[in-house]
Design a protein around this motif. Structure first.
Motif, mmCIF file in Angstrom:
data_model
loop_
_atom_site.group_PDB
_atom_site.id
_atom_site.type_symbol
_atom_site.label_atom_id
_atom_site.label_comp_id
_atom_site.label_asym_id
_atom_site.label_seq_id
_atom_site.Cartn_x
_atom_site.Cartn_y
_atom_site.Cartn_z
ATOM 1 N N ILE A 26 0.833 -1.209 0.000
ATOM 2 C CA ILE A 26 0.000 0.000 0.000
ATOM 3 C C ILE A 26 0.866 1.256 0.000
ATOM 4 C CG2 ILE A 26 -1.631 1.334 1.391
ATOM 5 C CD1 ILE A 26 -2.864 -1.344 2.250
ATOM 6 N N VAL A 27 1.943 1.244 0.785
ATOM 7 C CA VAL A 27 2.842 2.402 0.825
ATOM 8 C C VAL A 27 3.477 2.640 -0.545
ATOM 9 C CG1 VAL A 27 5.015 3.262 1.777
ATOM 10 C CG2 VAL A 27 3.315 2.227 3.291
ATOM 11 N N ILE A 28 3.925 1.576 -1.196
ATOM 12 C CA ILE A 28 4.559 1.720 -2.513
ATOM 13 C C ILE A 28 3.550 2.187 -3.554
ATOM 14 C CG2 ILE A 28 5.701 0.453 -4.377
ATOM 15 C CD1 ILE A 28 6.982 -1.311 -2.231
ATOM 16 N N LEU A 29 2.335 1.636 -3.507
ATOM 17 C CA LEU A 29 1.300 2.065 -4.451
ATOM 18 C C LEU A 29 0.982 3.547 -4.289
ATOM 19 C CD1 LEU A 29 -1.135 -0.999 -4.273
ATOM 20 C CD2 LEU A 29 0.229 -0.300 -6.247
ATOM 21 N N ARG A 30 0.860 3.993 -3.047
ATOM 22 C CA ARG A 30 0.588 5.408 -2.802
ATOM 23 C C ARG A 30 1.770 6.277 -3.220
ATOM 24 N NH1 ARG A 30 -3.814 7.350 -3.018
ATOM 25 N NH2 ARG A 30 -3.217 9.077 -1.649
ATOM 26 N N TRP A 31 2.984 5.759 -3.062
ATOM 27 C CA TRP A 31 4.184 6.498 -3.452
ATOM 28 C C TRP A 31 4.210 6.729 -4.963
ATOM 29 C CZ3 TRP A 31 9.414 4.673 -5.145
ATOM 30 C CH2 TRP A 31 10.349 5.713 -5.096
ATOM 31 N N PHE A 32 3.702 5.746 -5.720
ATOM 32 C CA PHE A 32 3.612 5.885 -7.173
ATOM 33 C C PHE A 32 2.361 6.637 -7.607
ATOM 34 C CE2 PHE A 32 6.642 2.281 -7.259
ATOM 35 C CZ PHE A 32 7.550 2.794 -8.168
ATOM 36 N N GLY A 33 1.556 7.087 -6.659
ATOM 37 C CA GLY A 33 0.359 7.847 -6.989
ATOM 38 C C GLY A 33 -0.818 7.006 -7.420
ATOM 39 N N ILE A 34 -0.827 5.733 -7.065
ATOM 40 C CA ILE A 34 -1.923 4.836 -7.440
ATOM 41 C C ILE A 34 -2.917 4.765 -6.289
ATOM 42 C CG2 ILE A 34 -2.524 2.474 -8.110
ATOM 43 C CD1 ILE A 34 0.308 2.214 -9.231
ATOM 44 N N ASP A 35 -4.176 5.019 -6.590
ATOM 45 C CA ASP A 35 -5.207 5.004 -5.560
ATOM 46 C C ASP A 35 -5.524 3.577 -5.122
ATOM 47 O OD1 ASP A 35 -5.445 7.759 -5.659
ATOM 48 O OD2 ASP A 35 -6.948 7.679 -7.262
ATOM 49 N N ILE A 36 -5.976 3.456 -3.885
ATOM 50 C CA ILE A 36 -6.429 2.167 -3.373
ATOM 51 C C ILE A 36 -7.909 2.035 -3.729
ATOM 52 C CG2 ILE A 36 -6.638 0.700 -1.350
ATOM 53 C CD1 ILE A 36 -3.771 1.434 -2.155
ATOM 54 N N ASN A 37 -8.196 1.259 -4.762
ATOM 55 C CA ASN A 37 -9.565 1.084 -5.225
ATOM 56 C C ASN A 37 -9.919 -0.396 -5.267
ATOM 57 O OD1 ASN A 37 -8.284 0.109 -7.581
ATOM 58 N ND2 ASN A 37 -8.187 2.195 -8.399
ATOM 59 N N VAL A 38 -11.039 -0.699 -5.909
ATOM 60 C CA VAL A 38 -11.512 -2.083 -5.945
ATOM 61 C C VAL A 38 -10.506 -2.998 -6.639
ATOM 62 C CG1 VAL A 38 -13.324 -3.605 -6.814
ATOM 63 C CG2 VAL A 38 -13.926 -1.381 -5.862
ATOM 64 N N MET A 39 -9.884 -2.528 -7.719
ATOM 65 C CA MET A 39 -8.974 -3.378 -8.480
ATOM 66 C C MET A 39 -7.661 -3.613 -7.740
ATOM 67 S SD MET A 39 -10.938 -4.117 -10.816
ATOM 68 C CE MET A 39 -9.808 -5.245 -11.615
ATOM 69 N N THR A 40 -7.107 -2.580 -7.115
ATOM 70 C CA THR A 40 -5.874 -2.790 -6.353
ATOM 71 C C THR A 40 -6.129 -3.685 -5.139
ATOM 72 O OG1 THR A 40 -6.299 -0.693 -5.212
ATOM 73 C CG2 THR A 40 -4.783 -0.652 -7.076
ATOM 74 N N LEU A 41 -7.274 -3.490 -4.492
ATOM 75 C CA LEU A 41 -7.624 -4.384 -3.387
ATOM 76 C C LEU A 41 -7.849 -5.806 -3.888
ATOM 77 C CD1 LEU A 41 -10.058 -2.146 -1.293
ATOM 78 C CD2 LEU A 41 -7.704 -2.766 -0.742
ATOM 79 N N GLY A 42 -8.381 -5.920 -5.115
ATOM 80 C CA GLY A 42 -8.539 -7.244 -5.710
ATOM 81 C C GLY A 42 -7.198 -7.923 -5.943
ATOM 82 N N GLY A 43 -6.209 -7.144 -6.388
ATOM 83 C CA GLY A 43 -4.873 -7.700 -6.570
ATOM 84 C C GLY A 43 -4.267 -8.171 -5.262
ATOM 85 N N LEU A 44 -4.473 -7.399 -4.196
ATOM 86 C CA LEU A 44 -3.976 -7.811 -2.879
ATOM 87 C C LEU A 44 -4.701 -9.058 -2.388
ATOM 88 C CD1 LEU A 44 -3.693 -4.315 -1.126
ATOM 89 C CD2 LEU A 44 -1.852 -5.670 -2.135
ATOM 90 N N ALA A 45 -6.013 -9.135 -2.673
ATOM 91 C CA ALA A 45 -6.783 -10.306 -2.246
ATOM 92 C C ALA A 45 -6.330 -11.560 -2.987
ATOM 93 C CB ALA A 45 -8.274 -10.061 -2.480
ATOM 94 N N VAL A 46 -6.056 -11.421 -4.285
ATOM 95 C CA VAL A 46 -5.584 -12.564 -5.070
ATOM 96 C C VAL A 46 -4.227 -13.049 -4.564
ATOM 97 C CG1 VAL A 46 -4.830 -13.283 -7.369
ATOM 98 C CG2 VAL A 46 -6.885 -11.904 -7.116
ATOM 99 N N ALA A 47 -3.417 -12.122 -4.063
ATOM 100 C CA ALA A 47 -2.058 -12.457 -3.637
ATOM 101 C C ALA A 47 -1.987 -13.063 -2.237
ATOM 102 C CB ALA A 47 -1.185 -11.203 -3.678
ATOM 103 N N VAL A 48 -3.108 -13.118 -1.514
ATOM 104 C CA VAL A 48 -3.068 -13.586 -0.124
ATOM 105 C C VAL A 48 -2.442 -14.972 -0.017
ATOM 106 C CG1 VAL A 48 -4.508 -14.361 1.794
ATOM 107 C CG2 VAL A 48 -4.965 -12.170 0.722
#
Length: 223
Positions: A26-48
């Motif tokens: 999440i810190v790296i995504l925010r550092w690159f200016g990427i919002d935490i939305n449904v798709m990024t949360l989906g990527g994190l969920a897939v990676a669990v």
């Protein structure tokens, strides 16, 4: 994790990979200016499921080294055991993480609606996977050094019921494959060839870009 490790300390060490990997991603995504939305949360969920793999491999190998250390002619210090055990699987952890990340790289090259939907998911997945690798090679090793040597499982030199039965089943299969490498290689090549031949016949469909309310209104006015 519980069925394979069977130890509260080992399970706790392994599960620490989840929060650290999520926070790092999440810190790296925010550092690159990427919002935490449904798709990024989906990527994190897939990676669990993948996030704990590196930690499990590291912890399991450290446990094995700690069990075998008293049987050596010259026992090593706990520090030396943990360092050697972690170094033994470090290459496997790094290369497996890189290979899995490469699989998701083509999603970053998609354009149109597919790219806008899937690129954030793939990026979140890859970043969280890399974070889990870093955690496995640093925090997991440190926690293993302090928590595992005094655990009951190490002192009793026992494995879980599931691990024992898997080893009993897997050992003859592995020995058979090692004794007949050509047959195993032939099966792999045939499977690869069949998959390659079937790929052109798989159904393909592009995602349609949905019309926004503004676009619909303009179309209605023009008519």
């Amino acid at each position: 994790v519980i069925l394979f490790l069977g130890n509260i300390r080992a399970i706790g060490i392994t599960l620490t990979a989840l929060p650290f990997s999520f926070i790092g991603a999440i810190v790296i995504l925010r550092w690159f200016g990427i919002d935490i939305n449904v798709m990024t949360l989906g990527g994190l969920a897939v990676a669990v499921g993948e996030l704990v793999d590196d930690a499990v491999v590291d912890v399991e190998n450290i446990i094995r080294w700690l069990r075998e250390n008293p049987k050596r002619k010259t026992a090593l210090s706990t520090y030396e055991v943990v360092v050697r055990a972690s170094s033994e699987v470090r290459g496997s952890i790094v290369f497996s993480t890189i290979l899995i990340a490469i699989v998701f790289l083509p999603l970053l090259s998609l354009s149109n609606i597919e790219g806008r939907l899937l690129a954030p998911l793939a990026l979140a997945y890859i970043i969280s996977l890399i974070c889990s690798m870093v955690v496995a090679l640093t925090i997991t090793v440190i926690l293993s050094f302090y928590l595992l040597p005094g655990s009951k499982m190490i002192r009793e030199h026992r494995e879980t019921w599931l691990v024992r039965h898997i080893k009993q089943w897997a050992e003859p299969v592995i020995r058979w494959n090692i004794a007949r490498p050509k047959i195993g290689l032939m099966i792999i090549l045939i499977s690869l060839g069949v998959t390659t031949l079937m790929s052109p016949f798989l159904p393909k469909r592009r995602l349609r870009s949905p019309m926004t309310s503004e676009a619909k209104w303009r179309r209605h006015c023009s008519e």
